[in-house]
Design an enzyme around this catalytic site. Sequence first.
Site, PDB file in Angstrom:
ATOM      1  CE  LYS A 140      46.080 -56.113 -25.860  1.00 34.73           C
ATOM      2  NZ  LYS A 140      45.216 -55.574 -24.832  1.00 34.73           N
ATOM      3  CG  ASN A 141      42.355 -54.832 -27.150  1.00 39.05           C
ATOM      4  OD1 ASN A 141      42.756 -55.537 -26.215  1.00 39.05           O
ATOM      5  ND2 ASN A 141      42.841 -53.622 -27.382  1.00 39.05           N
ATOM      6  CB  CYS A 145      48.810 -51.192 -19.400  1.00 43.04           C
ATOM      7  SG  CYS A 145      49.572 -52.376 -20.480  1.00 43.04           S
ATOM      8  NE  ARG A 184      43.422 -48.537 -18.709  1.00 43.83           N
ATOM      9  CZ  ARG A 184      43.688 -49.547 -19.539  1.00 43.83           C
ATOM     10  NH1 ARG A 184      44.631 -50.427 -19.240  1.00 43.83           N
ATOM     11  NH2 ARG A 184      43.019 -49.676 -20.647  1.00 43.83           N
ATOM     12  CG  ASP A 209      45.796 -49.572 -28.097  1.00 45.13           C
ATOM     13  OD1 ASP A 209      45.950 -48.915 -27.061  1.00 45.13           O
ATOM     14  OD2 ASP A 209      44.867 -50.385 -28.251  1.00 45.13           O
ATOM     15  NE  ARG A 213      48.964 -57.420 -19.905  1.00 43.24           N
ATOM     16  CZ  ARG A 213      48.555 -56.156 -19.999  1.00 43.24           C
ATOM     17  NH1 ARG A 213      49.354 -55.180 -19.698  1.00 43.24           N
ATOM     18  NH2 ARG A 213      47.336 -55.880 -20.390  1.00 43.24           N
TER      19      ARG A 213
END
Length: 423
Positions: free
Chosen positions: A22-23, A119, A126, A310, A403
């Site tokens: 994902k990242n 999130c 953030r 994570d 997500r």
Amino acid sequence: MAKFVIHGRKPLKGEIEVSGAKNAALKIFPLALLTRGTIRVSNVPEIEDVSRSREMLTALNYEVKKIKKGIFEINPPTGGQKKFELPSNLVNKFRASIMFVGPMLASRGKVSFPHPGGCVIGAGTRPIDLFLDSFHKMGAKINAASNYYRLTAKKLKAADIFFSKISVTATESLMMTACFAQGETTLKNCALEPEIVSLAEFLNSCGAKIQGAGTATIKIKGIKKLRGGEYKIIPDRIEAGTFAMLAAASNSGPVLIKNCVPEHLEALWNLFDKIGVNYVLNKNSVKIGRSKKLLSCDVSTHEYPGFATDLQSPYTVLMTQTHGSSLIHETIYDRRLLFTDSLTQMGANIIMADPHRVVVNGPSKLHGRKLVSPDLRAGVALIIAALLAQGKTEIDNIYQIDRGYERLDERLRGLGADIKRLA
Ligand code: EPU
């Protein structure tokens, strides 16, 4: 609202494939703003955050074509009015929308956008100060009012940037943006994640001049243009680690986790040695067998190559099944341990010392409950807890899980899990 219904304590065994990261995937769509020509990207996880990134590019008049499963082609606009505004409805939905800002500024000279969503795992919303301070150093004018930002820069100039905090997205964003700045930019105190190395390699294959990605100091020489190219997303190390902890905690394997890069997870294997997990690492897979007695072990989250934040939530669930006490220290985000309240409701013995530290006393028998997924990683941890628990668990708000994990229910059913999605 869609939810998962899970009946726990089914033996889990067999094979499970890891998706593209994902990242890593979330950075390739903003990167397209910098290149001329087509980008063909493969091993793309088909998850909600990726859909939002695709929608963002489409809103900026790019064509994002699905060629087949996991393969997309991105083409620059052939007409239409040049846009300078990131759509608020999309920016509000995911934190990685911040990745579009630098490339917009570098390629179009201005960009406006609201504070990014995503999130809720850090203090308040953030922060994005590392991005804004760095763009400012490169000559951008910044106008911020009521959580809305307008950035302009006729021409970005190279700068020496020291990140006061180690940040993955700030490192990646500045690495991309600096490609079009005049002169040589130096980034110091950079994050070291494999996704950053992969991004730099792809940028270099398109004509960028980036040196040092994967170390704390990255140098980027400004260039005039970047061409398109082909990019294969690396396997998702967080997903691989999460599946490994699920297999270890359920202790009913063997489970073969395929399509991963075990050397991206050294911190986890080091913990597995101490806990007593029976595992075998292969070149692109990991096999988790049955273990004798699992022992508790303290952990502190840390930037790569340390133990990833994570992975903290599935690790906390694993510790509910091990013998002894473990101190879990979440050093990066201050809301990522709040989900342990749900584990306590399920029967875990967890004491919260403060928002950054909990003590887990194990092993505990977990039982099913009605729960709500607070965020992506905590959501997946609750699924693991539900798979270990006696009885039925319902997990609401699973958009948060979708997500970041593609067809997770379907893949877990492949291991024998009793998990259903209710629309
Ligand atoms: N920070 C600032 N100012 C900034 C940016 C970050 O103070 O401008 C702080 C954050 O508040 C946090 C720390 O720096 O305390 C690290 O945050 P970082 O910027 O590294 O987080 P990120 O880059 O926004 C990426 C991943 C996260 C992952 C962290 C690990 C993406 C899109 N996101 O976030 O992924 O947890 O690195 O450091 O790459 C997830 O996948 O669930 C996830 C949250």
